[in-house]
Design an enzyme around this catalytic site. Structure first.
Site, PDB file in Angstrom:
ATOM      1  N   LYS A  87       0.783  -1.245   0.000  1.00 61.58           N
ATOM      2  CA  LYS A  87       0.000   0.000   0.000  1.00 61.58           C
ATOM      3  C   LYS A  87       0.811   1.289   0.000  1.00 61.58           C
ATOM      4  O   LYS A  87       0.382   2.305  -0.528  1.00 61.58           O
ATOM      5  CB  LYS A  87      -0.928  -0.014   1.216  1.00 61.58           C
ATOM      6  CG  LYS A  87      -2.171  -0.837   0.983  1.00 61.58           C
ATOM      7  CD  LYS A  87      -3.257   0.046   0.431  1.00 61.58           C
ATOM      8  CE  LYS A  87      -4.298  -0.738  -0.298  1.00 61.58           C
ATOM      9  NZ  LYS A  87      -5.349   0.121  -0.837  1.00 61.58           N
ATOM     10  N   ASP A 100      -9.060   0.133   5.816  1.00 65.54           N
ATOM     11  CA  ASP A 100      -9.265  -1.135   6.519  1.00 65.54           C
ATOM     12  C   ASP A 100      -7.988  -1.515   7.258  1.00 65.54           C
ATOM     13  O   ASP A 100      -7.920  -2.567   7.882  1.00 65.54           O
ATOM     14  CB  ASP A 100      -9.616  -2.232   5.514  1.00 65.54           C
ATOM     15  CG  ASP A 100     -11.075  -2.154   5.100  1.00 65.54           C
ATOM     16  OD1 ASP A 100     -11.906  -1.854   5.947  1.00 65.54           O
ATOM     17  OD2 ASP A 100     -11.365  -2.394   3.915  1.00 65.54           O
TER      18      ASP A 100
HETATM   19  C1  LIG Z   1      -3.305  -6.351   1.471  1.00 66.02           C
HETATM   20  C2  LIG Z   1      -4.245  -5.735   0.513  1.00 66.02           C
HETATM   21  N1  LIG Z   1      -4.415  -6.319  -0.667  1.00 66.02           N
HETATM   22  C3  LIG Z   1      -5.247  -5.803  -1.589  1.00 66.02           C
HETATM   23  C4  LIG Z   1      -5.957  -4.660  -1.335  1.00 66.02           C
HETATM   24  C5  LIG Z   1      -6.920  -4.175  -2.370  1.00 66.02           C
HETATM   25  O1  LIG Z   1      -6.563  -2.976  -2.924  1.00 66.02           O
HETATM   26  P1  LIG Z   1      -7.685  -2.061  -3.565  1.00 66.02           P
HETATM   27  O2  LIG Z   1      -8.521  -1.540  -2.450  1.00 66.02           O
HETATM   28  O3  LIG Z   1      -6.950  -1.035  -4.308  1.00 66.02           O
HETATM   29  O4  LIG Z   1      -8.499  -2.961  -4.436  1.00 66.02           O
HETATM   30  C6  LIG Z   1      -5.800  -4.016  -0.114  1.00 66.02           C
HETATM   31  C7  LIG Z   1      -6.526  -2.778   0.189  1.00 66.02           C
HETATM   32  O5  LIG Z   1      -6.478  -2.241   1.271  1.00 66.02           O
HETATM   33  C8  LIG Z   1      -4.926  -4.561   0.839  1.00 66.02           C
HETATM   34  O6  LIG Z   1      -4.731  -4.000   2.041  1.00 66.02           O
END
Ligand SMILES: Cc1ncc(COP(=O)(O)O)c(C=O)c1O
Length: 376
Positions: free
Chosen positions: A73, A99
């Site tokens: 992120k 989150d």
């Molecule tokens: C570990 C992880 N993977 C994937 C995502 C998904 O990303 P996006 O919200 O851009 O779809 C998030 C989003 O917070 C995440 O924390």
């Protein structure tokens, strides 16, 4: 409609919009390479896992090694804040809803630039996730509501206090900052060009991308469409069953909010409404959208944590394994039999996953690896 998947007929054209304009213009990799501790995250080849599932090669890009933050992120938050400060160096406070991982990334980036961060989290955010954000010096406010409610609260208070909202999802009139965040995520896809030196990038047949609001997946789709057009690998978007805004958007053929109950262990993917900027890319450049039960995420965590033979152990968290979990569901769940056939997954199919986080909630992760009776 309550099908667990949607077969898309993409036109493979990148929409001419502000997201495209920003993705085209920015080279975040150049910026990230200047940060202390920058190193491309490893791409791990798992020959035993591919044998087990009777597919060609399996590659996993392991984002748990990203700047010591255990998730991808920070690529987005750091780049967006860097760009915003280049325009307005006096900005003092950055705010977001999260989150978990994005909030930590905003807090880390604000601190790096000597600025403040205020982070809104939904009611189901675990104490561990809140603590790591606070450890980066941010103020965390837990609201009585879900992720979408937290986004609204962050937007409202940012406006009232003159804070800069660094949200990773776009809506009508708020598209530029989320697009800068996506430009930041592009770094991980661009690194694949170096990562895949043993074979070649074009050798990958299917990419599984997990989605919350879809910004990470949207950046991936942009990368592949921009590079290969219609000759890109097939792309499958994976969401939790109860937070399936992208699947519903496909089914309704317009941006839609999930009617699921927002209950899932895949905390980072627990988002009801897709990002406007991502939706245009996903709609035009993906082949399947699926939603899966949590049990596949647990199975995926265990498969990667307890590898067979000489395969390397990978620590991938509940959202980190989203793509692998989607693959396991397609390979094993009768619901997805036609998806498996239509994707033509077989012994020569090369597959790429992005493990987007490590054990970002250690307690939950430990419970999963210590529980060998996974059935829900
Ligand atoms: C570990 C992880 N993977 C994937 C995502 C998904 O990303 P996006 O919200 O851009 O779809 C998030 C989003 O917070 C995440 O924390």
């Amino acid at each position: 409609m309550n099908s667990n998947y949607y077969k898309n007929s993409p036109n493979n054209i990148i929409l001419d919009d502000i997201t495209k304009e920003i993705l085209e213009k920015h080279n975040a990799l150049e910026f990230h390479a200047t940060l202390q501790g920058y190193k491309p995250t490893p791409l791990i080849h798992l020959p035993e896992l591919s044998k087990k599932h009777n597919v060609g090669n399996i590659y996993i890009k392991d984002e748990s090694h990203r700047f010591g933050l255990n998730a991808f992120k920070v690529l987005g938050a750091s780049y967006a804040i860097h760009q915003l400060l280049a325009k307005n160096p006096e900005s003092e406070t950055f705010c977001t809803a999260t989150d978990g991982n994005h909030g930590r990334a905003v807090a880390w980036s604000a601190k790096k630039f000597g600025k403040k961060a205020v982070i809104y989290v939904p009611d189901d955010t675990t104490a561990q996730r809140i603590k790591v954000i606070e450890n980066e010096g941010a103020k965390v406010i837990q609201i009585d509501g879900n992720y979408d409610d937290a986004c609204q609260e962050a937007e409202k208070t940012s406006k009232a206090n003159n804070w800069i909202l660094v949200q990773d999802m776009a809506w009508e009139g708020y598209e530029e900052i989320p697009a800068l965040i996506m430009a930041g995520y592009l770094t991980l896809f661009k690194e694949l060009e170096e990562n895949l030196h043993t074979s070649s990038d074009s050798n990958v047949d299917i990419v599984f991308l997990q989605a919350g609001v879809g910004s990470m997946a949207g950046a991936g789709v942009y990368y592949y469409l921009n590079k290969y057009g219609a000759n890109r690998p097939k792309i499958v978007i994976v969401e939790p069953k109860e937070a399936d805004g992208i699947l519903l958007s496909f089914q309704n053929n317009k941006l839609s909010t999930s009617v699921g109950n927002s209950t899932t262990i895949m905390a980072g993917l627990n988002c009801g409404t897709p990002s406007l900027g991502a939706w245009g890319l996903l709609k035009n450049g993906t082949d399947y959208s699926i939603r899966i039960k949590d049990k596949y995420a647990k199975q995926a965590i265990r498969e990667l944590y307890f590898p067979t033979g000489s395969d390397k152990r990978i620590i991938s968290g509940e959202s980190g394994v989203g793509g692998v979990a989607g693959f396991l569901a397609i390979m094993n769940d009768v619901d997805f039999q036609t998806v498996k056939e239509s994707l033509d997954i077989g012994s020569k199919t090369n597959i790429l996953f992005i493990s987007t986080e490590g054990d970002t909630d250690k307690k939950v992760f430990d419970q999963i690896i210590n529980d060998n009776k996974i059935d829900n």
